[in-house]
Design a protein around this motif. Structure first.
Motif, PDB file in Angstrom:
ATOM      1  N   ALA A  18      -9.606  -8.129  10.031  1.00  0.00           N
ATOM      2  CA  ALA A  18     -10.239  -7.252   9.039  1.00  0.00           C
ATOM      3  C   ALA A  18      -9.714  -5.831   9.204  1.00  0.00           C
ATOM      4  CB  ALA A  18     -11.744  -7.286   9.200  1.00  0.00           C
ATOM      5  N   VAL A  19      -9.538  -5.424  10.467  1.00  0.00           N
ATOM      6  CA  VAL A  19      -8.994  -4.086  10.715  1.00  0.00           C
ATOM      7  C   VAL A  19      -7.576  -3.990  10.140  1.00  0.00           C
ATOM      8  CG1 VAL A  19      -8.255  -2.469  12.495  1.00  0.00           C
ATOM      9  CG2 VAL A  19     -10.455  -3.642  12.708  1.00  0.00           C
ATOM     10  N   ASP A  20      -6.818  -5.071  10.312  1.00  0.00           N
ATOM     11  CA  ASP A  20      -5.480  -5.099   9.711  1.00  0.00           C
ATOM     12  C   ASP A  20      -5.561  -4.881   8.205  1.00  0.00           C
ATOM     13  OD1 ASP A  20      -4.105  -5.422  11.952  1.00  0.00           O
ATOM     14  OD2 ASP A  20      -3.828  -7.609  11.781  1.00  0.00           O
ATOM     15  N   LEU A  21      -6.553  -5.556   7.596  1.00  0.00           N
ATOM     16  CA  LEU A  21      -6.687  -5.445   6.144  1.00  0.00           C
ATOM     17  C   LEU A  21      -7.005  -4.007   5.722  1.00  0.00           C
ATOM     18  CD1 LEU A  21      -8.603  -8.735   5.314  1.00  0.00           C
ATOM     19  CD2 LEU A  21      -6.183  -8.220   4.937  1.00  0.00           C
ATOM     20  N   MET A  22      -7.795  -3.337   6.540  1.00  0.00           N
ATOM     21  CA  MET A  22      -8.094  -1.928   6.238  1.00  0.00           C
ATOM     22  C   MET A  22      -6.795  -1.135   6.217  1.00  0.00           C
ATOM     23  SD  MET A  22     -11.471  -1.279   6.052  1.00  0.00           S
ATOM     24  CE  MET A  22     -11.777   0.382   6.602  1.00  0.00           C
ATOM     25  N   LYS A  23      -5.937  -1.470   7.187  1.00  0.00           N
ATOM     26  CA  LYS A  23      -4.649  -0.758   7.233  1.00  0.00           C
ATOM     27  C   LYS A  23      -3.828  -1.029   5.982  1.00  0.00           C
ATOM     28  CE  LYS A  23      -4.118  -0.470  12.221  1.00  0.00           C
ATOM     29  NZ  LYS A  23      -3.671  -1.330  13.322  1.00  0.00           N
ATOM     30  N   GLN A  24      -4.025  -2.218   5.426  1.00  0.00           N
ATOM     31  CA  GLN A  24      -3.270  -2.546   4.206  1.00  0.00           C
ATOM     32  C   GLN A  24      -3.932  -2.023   2.946  1.00  0.00           C
ATOM     33  OE1 GLN A  24      -2.678  -6.819   4.277  1.00  0.00           O
ATOM     34  NE2 GLN A  24      -2.339  -6.620   6.501  1.00  0.00           N
ATOM     35  N   GLY A  25      -5.013  -1.288   3.112  1.00  0.00           N
ATOM     36  CA  GLY A  25      -5.577  -0.636   1.934  1.00  0.00           C
ATOM     37  C   GLY A  25      -6.944  -1.130   1.503  1.00  0.00           C
ATOM     38  N   ALA A  26      -7.565  -2.072   2.291  1.00  0.00           N
ATOM     39  CA  ALA A  26      -8.932  -2.473   1.931  1.00  0.00           C
ATOM     40  C   ALA A  26      -9.836  -1.252   2.115  1.00  0.00           C
ATOM     41  CB  ALA A  26      -9.402  -3.617   2.821  1.00  0.00           C
ATOM     42  N   THR A  27     -10.836  -1.130   1.256  1.00  0.00           N
ATOM     43  CA  THR A  27     -11.711   0.027   1.328  1.00  0.00           C
ATOM     44  C   THR A  27     -12.682  -0.105   2.489  1.00  0.00           C
ATOM     45  OG1 THR A  27     -11.547   0.300  -1.023  1.00  0.00           O
ATOM     46  CG2 THR A  27     -13.465   1.290   0.012  1.00  0.00           C
ATOM     47  N   ASN A  28     -13.166  -1.344   2.703  1.00  0.00           N
ATOM     48  CA  ASN A  28     -14.123  -1.571   3.783  1.00  0.00           C
ATOM     49  C   ASN A  28     -14.239  -3.070   3.998  1.00  0.00           C
ATOM     50  OD1 ASN A  28     -15.996  -1.051   5.719  1.00  0.00           O
ATOM     51  ND2 ASN A  28     -17.437   0.025   4.370  1.00  0.00           N
ATOM     52  N   TYR A  29     -14.930  -3.480   5.061  1.00  0.00           N
ATOM     53  CA  TYR A  29     -15.207  -4.909   5.231  1.00  0.00           C
ATOM     54  C   TYR A  29     -16.630  -5.081   5.744  1.00  0.00           C
ATOM     55  CZ  TYR A  29     -14.372  -4.064  10.190  1.00  0.00           C
ATOM     56  OH  TYR A  29     -14.434  -3.572  11.460  1.00  0.00           O
ATOM     57  N   ILE A  30     -17.218  -6.215   5.438  1.00  0.00           N
ATOM     58  CA  ILE A  30     -18.530  -6.523   5.994  1.00  0.00           C
ATOM     59  C   ILE A  30     -18.455  -7.913   6.598  1.00  0.00           C
ATOM     60  CG2 ILE A  30     -20.185  -5.033   4.775  1.00  0.00           C
ATOM     61  CD1 ILE A  30     -20.310  -6.983   2.562  1.00  0.00           C
ATOM     62  N   THR A  31     -19.118  -8.077   7.728  1.00  0.00           N
ATOM     63  CA  THR A  31     -19.031  -9.370   8.419  1.00  0.00           C
ATOM     64  C   THR A  31     -20.219 -10.234   8.059  1.00  0.00           C
ATOM     65  OG1 THR A  31     -19.753  -8.036  10.272  1.00  0.00           O
ATOM     66  CG2 THR A  31     -17.585  -8.998  10.443  1.00  0.00           C
ATOM     67  N   LYS A  32     -19.890 -11.479   7.751  1.00  0.00           N
ATOM     68  CA  LYS A  32     -20.922 -12.469   7.423  1.00  0.00           C
ATOM     69  C   LYS A  32     -21.568 -12.954   8.717  1.00  0.00           C
ATOM     70  CE  LYS A  32     -18.803 -14.604   3.349  1.00  0.00           C
ATOM     71  NZ  LYS A  32     -18.081 -15.805   2.896  1.00  0.00           N
ATOM     72  N   PRO A  33     -22.829 -13.248   8.794  1.00  0.00           N
ATOM     73  CA  PRO A  33     -23.790 -13.014   7.717  1.00  0.00           C
ATOM     74  C   PRO A  33     -24.214 -11.548   7.670  1.00  0.00           C
ATOM     75  CG  PRO A  33     -24.895 -13.935   9.638  1.00  0.00           C
ATOM     76  CD  PRO A  33     -23.445 -13.798  10.015  1.00  0.00           C
ATOM     77  N   PHE A  34     -24.346 -11.013   6.488  1.00  0.00           N
ATOM     78  CA  PHE A  34     -24.782  -9.612   6.395  1.00  0.00           C
ATOM     79  C   PHE A  34     -26.129  -9.546   5.687  1.00  0.00           C
ATOM     80  CE2 PHE A  34     -21.240 -10.495   3.401  1.00  0.00           C
ATOM     81  CZ  PHE A  34     -21.970 -10.630   2.234  1.00  0.00           C
ATOM     82  N   SER A  35     -26.825  -8.456   5.934  1.00  0.00           N
ATOM     83  CA  SER A  35     -28.114  -8.285   5.257  1.00  0.00           C
ATOM     84  C   SER A  35     -27.843  -7.783   3.840  1.00  0.00           C
ATOM     85  CB  SER A  35     -28.969  -7.274   6.010  1.00  0.00           C
ATOM     86  OG  SER A  35     -28.415  -5.985   5.822  1.00  0.00           O
ATOM     87  N   ASN A  36     -28.826  -7.951   2.980  1.00  0.00           N
ATOM     88  CA  ASN A  36     -28.677  -7.448   1.608  1.00  0.00           C
ATOM     89  C   ASN A  36     -28.375  -5.955   1.606  1.00  0.00           C
ATOM     90  OD1 ASN A  36     -29.298  -9.974   0.916  1.00  0.00           O
ATOM     91  ND2 ASN A  36     -31.279  -9.516  -0.053  1.00  0.00           N
ATOM     92  N   ASP A  37     -29.080  -5.237   2.492  1.00  0.00           N
ATOM     93  CA  ASP A  37     -28.896  -3.782   2.522  1.00  0.00           C
ATOM     94  C   ASP A  37     -27.469  -3.407   2.911  1.00  0.00           C
ATOM     95  OD1 ASP A  37     -31.378  -3.304   1.685  1.00  0.00           O
ATOM     96  OD2 ASP A  37     -32.225  -2.763   3.650  1.00  0.00           O
TER      97      ASP A  37
END
Ligand SMILES: Nc1ncnc2c1ncn2[C@@H]1O[C@H](COP(=O)(O)OP(=O)(O)OP(=O)(O)O)[C@@H](O)[C@H]1O
Ligand SMILES: [Mg+2]
Length: 460
Positions: free
Chosen positions: A92-111
């Protein structure tokens, strides 16, 4: 926050999960398109306006990483939010480097999800606002705003076209109000740097000490009052254009510093030792004759040549009178629109006086006169009597013109010049009909023709 106009595209191959997310985000007020097949989703992007893409990472045929790469390639301004299973954070950190704005890890809360989506939506809104702002800047400052069809102005505009794509330093000279700043902005907006900043500094408005830190910035504690590090205009303009207005006012010390930046593209902040490298294009302007300043020793010759790679000289308005009717029409229309007034116009007689006036304050003065008339004159036609006295009053004009003449002038030569100016003016007043102009001057038609020839006056 108003989520209603934000359009989210969610991509996840687990259909049940997708439906849950869709319901949740719709409840939060977003417009949502939920698709389980990434290829379908990418095709959907082709002809829909999407503000944020939210994609799962692990999908059988096309991965989240591929979705990200293709979105960034084709729609670089759409923020991409990645959903990833716990344990794959490194990628996911790699993806941020490629331009992803952010990532969230499953399972995540609604908030967690809502907060991440809200931030991405905000980013998308900012991109959109920036685009709109930029378009309106171009609309305001593009070359199409420079009015003029005289030979001098056409030459000047073609010069703008030729220099804009290059990085060449441009020196713009001209009397006050001739449009130097307008031309500087037009060069910037016609250049490949037009998405980068246009930063302007007036070298006369600040005292030399303040100007130095304004231009180059300063380090914390470099002088009393330097409570924090501050970036200067050179750094702010990095990638874009730096407009140095009233360049003739630079002190010798600052001239040396400027020369170095122009040659090496490097400088240090005031009180600093670290070299800072910048990529800027410099456009400088002056209403003084820099060459005279060079000759008198007030301006460095080497700096003069560095700045003067391309020279654009803006002629005073009185030397391109054929532009006056166009400018009057342009400012009248603009001013009527801004003030929500029906379109007004100047009578032929009034226009002839405007064309014949000397305009010491050039286009700026003309613009002010037109705006004032548009606002103050009640009817739709602006007549001679509505014009400011200095334009109407020939006696006053004559006196002030004579007052401005140096005493040691050669009498015969001066009288000839005055005569030529009067003939030109009579022609303008008479709509260039020679018979009428000669009547205005009280001379015969043949004498008129003789004088026209003598002074080389033709048509317009
Ligand atoms: N050719 C033109 N077409 C339309 N508007 C113009 C033109 N030339 C100047 N103007 C307008 O006249 C005003 C003065 O222009 P600008 O500020 O560029 O002049 P300047 O040469 O920088 O003057 P100064 O030396 O006093 O700073 C601005 O409002 C500008 O938009
Ligand atoms: Mg200016």
């Amino acid at each position: 926050m108003n989520n209603e106009k934000t359009h989210l595209l969610i991509i996840d191959d687990e259909v049940n999960y997708l439906l849950v997310l869709e319901a949740l985000l719709k409840d939060a007020g977003y417009e949502v398109t939920a698709l389980s097949d990434p290829e379908t989703a990418l095709a959907f992007l082709e002809d829909s306006e999407v503000d944020v893409v939210i994609t799962d990472m692990k999908m059988p045929r096309v991965t989240g990483g591929e979705v990200l790469a293709r979105v960034k390639k084709n729609w670089p301004n759409i923020p991409v939010l990645i959903m990833t299973a716990f344990g794959s954070i490194a990628s996911a950190v790699d993806l941020m480097k490629q331009g992803a704005t952010n990532y969230i890890t499953k399972p995540f809360s609604n908030d967690d999800l809502l907060l991440a989506v809200q931030n991405a939506a905000e980013l998308s809104r900012m991109h959109r606002q920036y685009r709109i702002l930029h378009e309106s800047l171009e609309e305001h400052y593009g070359k199409h705003n420079i009015i003029g069809s005289s030979h001098a102005m056409r030459e000047m505009l073609s010069m703008v076209d030729r220099v804009a794509p290059s990085k060449a330093t441009v020196l713009i000279s001209g009397e006050s109000g001739t449009g130097k700043e307008l031309v500087a902005k037009a060069i910037h907006f016609a250049s490949p740097r037009n998405k980068e900043p246009f930063v302007s500094v007036n070298c006369m408005a600040l005292n030399p000490g303040v100007l130095e830190s304004e231009l180059f910035g300063h380090e914390k504690g470099s002088f009393t009052g330097a409570v924090a590090m501050r970036r200067g205009r050179f750094e702010q303009a990095d990638g874009g254009t730096l407009f140095l207005d009233e360049i003739g006012e630079l002190t010798p010390e600052l001239q040396v510093k400027l020369l170095r930046v122009l040659q090496e593209h490097k400088f240090e902040r005031v009180g600093g030792t670290t070299e800072i490298e910048v990529n800027i294009r410099v456009v400088a302007a002056t209403n003084k004759d820099l060459l005279t300043l060079v000759q008198s020793g007030a301006f460095r010759e080497d700096l003069y040549y560095r700045l003067n790679v391309v020279h654009i000289a803006l002629p005073p308005l009185r030397e391109r009178r054929e532009d006056i009717p166009l400018l009057v029409a342009h400012f009248t229309e603009k001013s009527c629109k801004e003030n929500e007034l029906p379109l007004k116009s100047f009578s032929t007689e009034a226009l002839n006086y405007l064309v014949g006036y000397e305009w010491p304050g050039n286009v700026r003065q003309l613009q002010n006169v037109v705006e004032r008339c548009v606002v103050l004159v009640p009817g739709n036609v602006i007549n001679l009597e509505h014009l400011p006295p200095e334009i109407r009053d020939e006696e006053a004009q004559f006196k002030s013109a004579v007052d401005l003449l140096p005493v040691e002038l050669d009498l015969a030569d001066t009288l000839e010049r005055i005569e030529a100016a009067l003939i030109r003016r009579a022609l303008v007043r008479a709509d260039f009909i020679q018979t009428n102009a000669s009547k205005l001057l009280g001379i015969s038609k043949s004498l008129m023709q003789y004088k026209l020839k003598k002074y080389g006056i033709t048509g317009h």
